[in-house]
Design a protein around this motif. Sequence first.
Motif, PDB file in Angstrom:
ATOM      1  N   ARG A 118      18.641 -21.554 -27.743  1.00 37.49           N
ATOM      2  CA  ARG A 118      19.005 -20.791 -26.552  1.00 37.49           C
ATOM      3  C   ARG A 118      19.742 -19.509 -26.943  1.00 37.49           C
ATOM      4  NH1 ARG A 118      23.770 -20.198 -23.794  1.00 37.49           N
ATOM      5  NH2 ARG A 118      23.684 -20.037 -21.524  1.00 37.49           N
ATOM      6  N   GLY A 119      19.302 -18.373 -26.362  1.00 36.18           N
ATOM      7  CA  GLY A 119      19.983 -17.109 -26.596  1.00 36.18           C
ATOM      8  C   GLY A 119      19.431 -16.279 -27.732  1.00 36.18           C
ATOM      9  N   VAL A 120      18.508 -16.831 -28.507  1.00 38.34           N
ATOM     10  CA  VAL A 120      17.843 -16.053 -29.563  1.00 38.34           C
ATOM     11  C   VAL A 120      16.590 -15.425 -28.964  1.00 38.34           C
ATOM     12  CG1 VAL A 120      16.636 -16.145 -31.772  1.00 38.34           C
ATOM     13  CG2 VAL A 120      18.760 -17.428 -31.452  1.00 38.34           C
ATOM     14  N   GLY A 121      16.515 -14.102 -29.002  1.00 30.60           N
ATOM     15  CA  GLY A 121      15.365 -13.402 -28.459  1.00 30.60           C
ATOM     16  C   GLY A 121      14.122 -13.665 -29.290  1.00 30.60           C
ATOM     17  N   ASN A 122      12.998 -13.929 -28.623  1.00 33.06           N
ATOM     18  CA  ASN A 122      11.758 -14.208 -29.341  1.00 33.06           C
ATOM     19  C   ASN A 122      10.644 -13.304 -28.859  1.00 33.06           C
ATOM     20  OD1 ASN A 122      10.197 -16.378 -27.252  1.00 33.06           O
ATOM     21  ND2 ASN A 122      12.416 -16.317 -27.099  1.00 33.06           N
ATOM     22  N   SER A 123       9.779 -12.923 -29.803  1.00 35.37           N
ATOM     23  CA  SER A 123       8.637 -12.064 -29.479  1.00 35.37           C
ATOM     24  C   SER A 123       7.500 -12.411 -30.425  1.00 35.37           C
ATOM     25  CB  SER A 123       9.018 -10.589 -29.615  1.00 35.37           C
ATOM     26  OG  SER A 123       9.570 -10.342 -30.903  1.00 35.37           O
ATOM     27  N   TYR A 124       6.248 -12.215 -29.935  1.00 37.66           N
ATOM     28  CA  TYR A 124       5.080 -12.634 -30.699  1.00 37.66           C
ATOM     29  C   TYR A 124       3.988 -11.579 -30.575  1.00 37.66           C
ATOM     30  CZ  TYR A 124       7.705 -16.903 -30.066  1.00 37.66           C
ATOM     31  OH  TYR A 124       8.722 -17.819 -30.015  1.00 37.66           O
ATOM     32  N   GLN A 125       3.328 -11.304 -31.707  1.00 37.91           N
ATOM     33  CA  GLN A 125       2.199 -10.377 -31.733  1.00 37.91           C
ATOM     34  C   GLN A 125       1.007 -11.108 -32.338  1.00 37.91           C
ATOM     35  OE1 GLN A 125       1.791  -6.795 -34.519  1.00 37.91           O
ATOM     36  NE2 GLN A 125       2.297  -5.792 -32.547  1.00 37.91           N
ATOM     37  N   THR A 126      -0.107 -11.149 -31.600  1.00 38.44           N
ATOM     38  CA  THR A 126      -1.267 -11.893 -32.082  1.00 38.44           C
ATOM     39  C   THR A 126      -1.968 -11.113 -33.202  1.00 38.44           C
ATOM     40  OG1 THR A 126      -2.675 -10.922 -30.368  1.00 38.44           O
ATOM     41  CG2 THR A 126      -1.629 -13.021 -29.875  1.00 38.44           C
ATOM     42  N   VAL A 184      23.475  -7.186 -22.954  1.00 37.25           N
ATOM     43  CA  VAL A 184      24.609  -8.052 -22.648  1.00 37.25           C
ATOM     44  C   VAL A 184      24.426  -9.343 -23.449  1.00 37.25           C
ATOM     45  CG1 VAL A 184      25.827  -9.352 -20.864  1.00 37.25           C
ATOM     46  CG2 VAL A 184      24.848  -7.097 -20.336  1.00 37.25           C
ATOM     47  N   PRO A 185      25.318  -9.633 -24.399  1.00 36.63           N
ATOM     48  CA  PRO A 185      25.135 -10.836 -25.224  1.00 36.63           C
ATOM     49  C   PRO A 185      25.088 -12.102 -24.372  1.00 36.63           C
ATOM     50  CG  PRO A 185      26.825  -9.404 -26.163  1.00 36.63           C
ATOM     51  CD  PRO A 185      26.507  -8.857 -24.800  1.00 36.63           C
ATOM     52  N   VAL A 186      24.308 -13.062 -24.828  1.00 37.64           N
ATOM     53  CA  VAL A 186      24.201 -14.342 -24.139  1.00 37.64           C
ATOM     54  C   VAL A 186      25.456 -15.154 -24.437  1.00 37.64           C
ATOM     55  CG1 VAL A 186      22.877 -16.471 -23.918  1.00 37.64           C
ATOM     56  CG2 VAL A 186      21.694 -14.285 -24.317  1.00 37.64           C
ATOM     57  N   ALA A 187      26.190 -15.505 -23.404  1.00 41.71           N
ATOM     58  CA  ALA A 187      27.421 -16.279 -23.591  1.00 41.71           C
ATOM     59  C   ALA A 187      27.084 -17.704 -24.000  1.00 41.71           C
ATOM     60  CB  ALA A 187      28.236 -16.289 -22.298  1.00 41.71           C
ATOM     61  N   PRO A 188      27.997 -18.360 -24.714  1.00 46.83           N
ATOM     62  CA  PRO A 188      27.753 -19.762 -25.043  1.00 46.83           C
ATOM     63  C   PRO A 188      27.680 -20.623 -23.792  1.00 46.83           C
ATOM     64  CG  PRO A 188      29.926 -19.031 -25.835  1.00 46.83           C
ATOM     65  CD  PRO A 188      29.268 -17.850 -25.222  1.00 46.83           C
TER      66      PRO A 188
END
Length: 471
Positions: A118-126, A184-188
């Motif tokens: 949770r809170g880690v940004g994810n992205s994907y390129q095919t 805005v950082p994701v709070a715990p």
Amino acid sequence: MSEIEFGKSLSRTETTIPGLEIFDLPVHGDSRGWFKENWQRDKMTALGLADFGPVQNNVSFNDAVGTTRGIHAEPWDKWVSIATGRIFGAWVDLREGPSFGAVFTAELDPSKAIFVPRGVGNSYQTLEPDTAYTYLVNDHWSADASYSFLNLADEASAIEWPIPLAEAEVSAKDLAHPRLAEVVPVAPRKTLVIGSGGQLGTALGAEFEGLGNVEWTTRADFDLGSAALADARRWRDYDTIINAAAYTAVDRAETPEGRSDAWAVNAAGPAALARIASEHGITLVHVSSDYVFDGSSDRPYREDDVVCPLGVYGQTKAAGDIAVATAPRHYIVRTSWVIGSGNNFVRTMASLAERGIDPKVVDDQRGRLTFAAEIARLIRHLLEVRPQFGVYNLTSDGATSTWADIARTVFTLAGHDAARVTGVSTEEYFASATSPVAPRPANSALDLSRVVDTGFAPRSGDELLREYLVS
């Protein structure tokens, strides 16, 4: 088209982002195709993967090479793997804390999976046509869920996309996300303290002072008996519930009205919290009592001793313990003779000494004092160290004493003659009582070995008592 690597052993590799973990998956193939275990709870948690409790499975199909999605930080954990094709993945830590902005990239094919906390940004390129990836998540999609986003072209992250973004298929929405400096950082996940108005709640307030992710409730604004408790919060936003609420009027619990209240607060309430904690993967912290034992042991009680309470209060506390233990993530802190803010035995003895009153005090019950501030210190320790879930005894350290011994120590520390305290039996002390009296365990001593093994050092009771009297 890339070749799938068959026959790898299941393995786990940590990345440069805390909690982000890459897994090699065994894929078995022949001329007909291939097979893999995409998610196998027992095997993967045995390797150290968090038992994150997935509740929804999603599939993303991408027709064209270069389809690029992200960077999204969702309020849930994800297990991502490839069903067909190949992707380039980029992950950026958007959580509040020292690793904010950390970047990790990797290529994934069907023989690899990644756990995204949770809170880690994810992205994907095919990287291949007709690519599909699946992801398990541990919360249902909700329109009111709070996300954080990062621009795919963020200069600070400097992700080297295999296919330049100018040539990739990207949505206008993703192209409009903010740069890292504007995120805005994701709070715990939050901690909820129930019963913040009592002596333990007060001590927890001092221990957790200044932490913005802690919420405080009292009995007036958080009803453990409410039928709507399951919907009282967005529970997936919580990491921990600390139950500091308790019915502690041991003698009144022997009356019809008190019995009902004790069962409601000490047993039914914790059972409701255990159901919520189980369903939403929350760590539940609960405080227990020496009264769950009958006091007949000739040694200090260990955490694994069978409970055998004497009176209603002890019975309700034992029932609460059993209910809390059904939550997979639970800490039960078992204590005795608690001293905190407000009126208590130590303050009473100090007042009697100053007023020239010579008390009669019970001398056939043995145990150790437990100071509320030390309970709060242990709870914080457990939540930071995260030892094995279960029951942990806590009292002050040192020799056991009777209530009369403690009273004499209080008199001495207050500068008065300890001989003014007269020891009497429990039976003699309550001989003239006109209302119901709860049975007390004669031996309330608790074994502290297990809590010491976690790295927590219980403090001397004499030292704590001295500090308490001058505070």
